[in-house]
Design a protein around this motif. Structure first.
Motif, PDB file in Angstrom:
ATOM      1  N   SER A  44     -40.977  -4.884   3.641  1.00 45.68           N
ATOM      2  CA  SER A  44     -41.437  -3.599   3.106  1.00 45.68           C
ATOM      3  C   SER A  44     -42.926  -3.646   2.776  1.00 45.68           C
ATOM      4  O   SER A  44     -43.665  -2.704   3.060  1.00 45.68           O
ATOM      5  CB  SER A  44     -40.625  -3.213   1.867  1.00 45.68           C
ATOM      6  N   LYS A  45     -43.369  -4.763   2.201  1.00 47.28           N
ATOM      7  CA  LYS A  45     -44.807  -4.913   1.902  1.00 47.28           C
ATOM      8  C   LYS A  45     -45.609  -4.968   3.201  1.00 47.28           C
ATOM      9  O   LYS A  45     -46.679  -4.374   3.301  1.00 47.28           O
ATOM     10  CB  LYS A  45     -45.058  -6.187   1.086  1.00 47.28           C
ATOM     11  N   TRP A  46     -45.089  -5.678   4.188  1.00 55.52           N
ATOM     12  CA  TRP A  46     -45.782  -5.858   5.468  1.00 55.52           C
ATOM     13  C   TRP A  46     -45.964  -4.531   6.204  1.00 55.52           C
ATOM     14  O   TRP A  46     -47.029  -4.254   6.744  1.00 55.52           O
ATOM     15  CB  TRP A  46     -45.034  -6.876   6.318  1.00 55.52           C
ATOM     16  N   VAL A  47     -44.899  -3.698   6.221  1.00 57.72           N
ATOM     17  CA  VAL A  47     -45.004  -2.404   6.905  1.00 57.72           C
ATOM     18  C   VAL A  47     -45.661  -1.338   6.025  1.00 57.72           C
ATOM     19  O   VAL A  47     -45.948  -0.245   6.502  1.00 57.72           O
ATOM     20  CB  VAL A  47     -43.633  -1.892   7.433  1.00 57.72           C
ATOM     21  N   GLY A  48     -45.888  -1.654   4.766  1.00 51.72           N
ATOM     22  CA  GLY A  48     -46.598  -0.744   3.883  1.00 51.72           C
ATOM     23  C   GLY A  48     -45.765   0.366   3.284  1.00 51.72           C
ATOM     24  O   GLY A  48     -46.302   1.314   2.725  1.00 51.72           O
ATOM     25  N   ASP A 105     -41.376   1.282   1.801  1.00 46.43           N
ATOM     26  CA  ASP A 105     -40.007   0.814   1.606  1.00 46.43           C
ATOM     27  C   ASP A 105     -39.265   0.924   2.935  1.00 46.43           C
ATOM     28  O   ASP A 105     -39.177   2.004   3.525  1.00 46.43           O
ATOM     29  CB  ASP A 105     -39.327   1.665   0.534  1.00 46.43           C
ATOM     30  N   LEU A 106     -38.739  -0.193   3.403  1.00 47.55           N
ATOM     31  CA  LEU A 106     -38.074  -0.248   4.704  1.00 47.55           C
ATOM     32  C   LEU A 106     -36.922   0.754   4.804  1.00 47.55           C
ATOM     33  O   LEU A 106     -36.755   1.409   5.825  1.00 47.55           O
ATOM     34  CB  LEU A 106     -37.573  -1.672   4.967  1.00 47.55           C
ATOM     35  N   LEU A 107     -36.136   0.885   3.752  1.00 44.36           N
ATOM     36  CA  LEU A 107     -34.991   1.798   3.804  1.00 44.36           C
ATOM     37  C   LEU A 107     -35.424   3.259   3.804  1.00 44.36           C
ATOM     38  O   LEU A 107     -34.742   4.102   4.390  1.00 44.36           O
ATOM     39  CB  LEU A 107     -34.025   1.523   2.657  1.00 44.36           C
ATOM     40  N   ASN A 108     -36.532   3.561   3.175  1.00 44.18           N
ATOM     41  CA  ASN A 108     -37.040   4.934   3.259  1.00 44.18           C
ATOM     42  C   ASN A 108     -37.476   5.239   4.686  1.00 44.18           C
ATOM     43  O   ASN A 108     -37.456   6.392   5.106  1.00 44.18           O
ATOM     44  CB  ASN A 108     -38.200   5.154   2.288  1.00 44.18           C
ATOM     45  N   LYS A 109     -37.862   4.216   5.414  1.00 47.96           N
ATOM     46  CA  LYS A 109     -38.289   4.395   6.806  1.00 47.96           C
ATOM     47  C   LYS A 109     -37.088   4.558   7.749  1.00 47.96           C
ATOM     48  O   LYS A 109     -37.074   5.437   8.589  1.00 47.96           O
ATOM     49  CB  LYS A 109     -39.140   3.201   7.239  1.00 47.96           C
ATOM     50  N   ILE A 110     -36.057   3.704   7.587  1.00 46.75           N
ATOM     51  CA  ILE A 110     -34.919   3.729   8.520  1.00 46.75           C
ATOM     52  C   ILE A 110     -33.723   4.514   7.999  1.00 46.75           C
ATOM     53  O   ILE A 110     -32.840   4.872   8.758  1.00 46.75           O
ATOM     54  CB  ILE A 110     -34.474   2.308   8.937  1.00 46.75           C
ATOM     55  N   GLY A 111     -33.664   4.761   6.703  1.00 50.99           N
ATOM     56  CA  GLY A 111     -32.546   5.498   6.105  1.00 50.99           C
ATOM     57  C   GLY A 111     -31.513   4.553   5.507  1.00 50.99           C
ATOM     58  O   GLY A 111     -31.300   3.448   5.996  1.00 50.99           O
ATOM     59  N   TYR A 112     -30.876   5.008   4.446  1.00 52.84           N
ATOM     60  CA  TYR A 112     -29.892   4.180   3.737  1.00 52.84           C
ATOM     61  C   TYR A 112     -28.687   3.854   4.616  1.00 52.84           C
ATOM     62  O   TYR A 112     -28.228   2.715   4.656  1.00 52.84           O
ATOM     63  CB  TYR A 112     -29.422   4.872   2.461  1.00 52.84           C
ATOM     64  N   LYS A 113     -28.174   4.867   5.319  1.00 50.61           N
ATOM     65  CA  LYS A 113     -27.001   4.635   6.170  1.00 50.61           C
ATOM     66  C   LYS A 113     -27.332   3.652   7.284  1.00 50.61           C
ATOM     67  O   LYS A 113     -26.533   2.756   7.588  1.00 50.61           O
ATOM     68  CB  LYS A 113     -26.484   5.949   6.757  1.00 50.61           C
TER      69      LYS A 113
END
Length: 161
Positions: A68-72, A74-82
């Protein structure tokens, strides 16, 4: 503030998954005496079963944080919780698939690797599931849904062994 009703059908599926996380996690302790006998392990070696699974939660959380830090963002906000839960399930499935060659080759290290990978998948699933439980309805009652899901998880942990 808008009133968003709880999506009970979807939430029911989610809390069922919470139940199975608890069930599987508690069932790991059953593996300790089985592995001890099957692999002729000392007591301290057999405890690596629990260590491999639960250390994976910490490692998985750190990996998630690092990515998440690397992509700048939150990873889940990017790909979605589901989608996060689905990716976590796939990771866990890959770890489970390692059990076959581990059993066929009587390889305790490979078995531990499989358990570790299952734990990594569980970590991602739970990182995604907690906020998903909150957003499946009115945010004002999100804590109640999360508490219910945690209770169902504890029920699975209780009856798992």
């Amino acid at each position: 503030m808008s009133h968003q009703p709880t999506r009970w059908a979807q939430f029911g599926v989610l809390i069922t998954v919470f139940f199975f996380w608890g069930f599987v996690a508690a069932s790991n302790d059953i593996l300790i005496p089985v592995f001890k006998k099957a692999f002729n392990l000392s007591q301290s070696q057999s405890q690596l079963v629990a260590v491999a699974f639960y250390v994976a939660y910490t490692v998985g959380s750190l990996i998630y944080f690092g990515i998440s830090k690397w992509v700048g963002q939150d990873l889940l906000n990017k790909i979605g919780y589901k989608n996060g839960i689905c990716v976590g399930l796939l990771i866990s499935a890959l770890g489970t698939l390692l059990f076959y060659p581990a059993a066929n080759n009587s390889s305790f290290p490979l078995m531990l690797s499989g358990l570790f990978i299952v734990g990594l998948g569980f970590a991602l699933q739970q990182i995604a599931a907690n906020p998903l439980a909150i957003v499946m309805g009115n945010p004002a009652t999100g804590a109640q849904r999360l508490t219910m899901a945690g209770g169902v998880n504890n029920f699975g942990t209780t009856i798992g062994p």
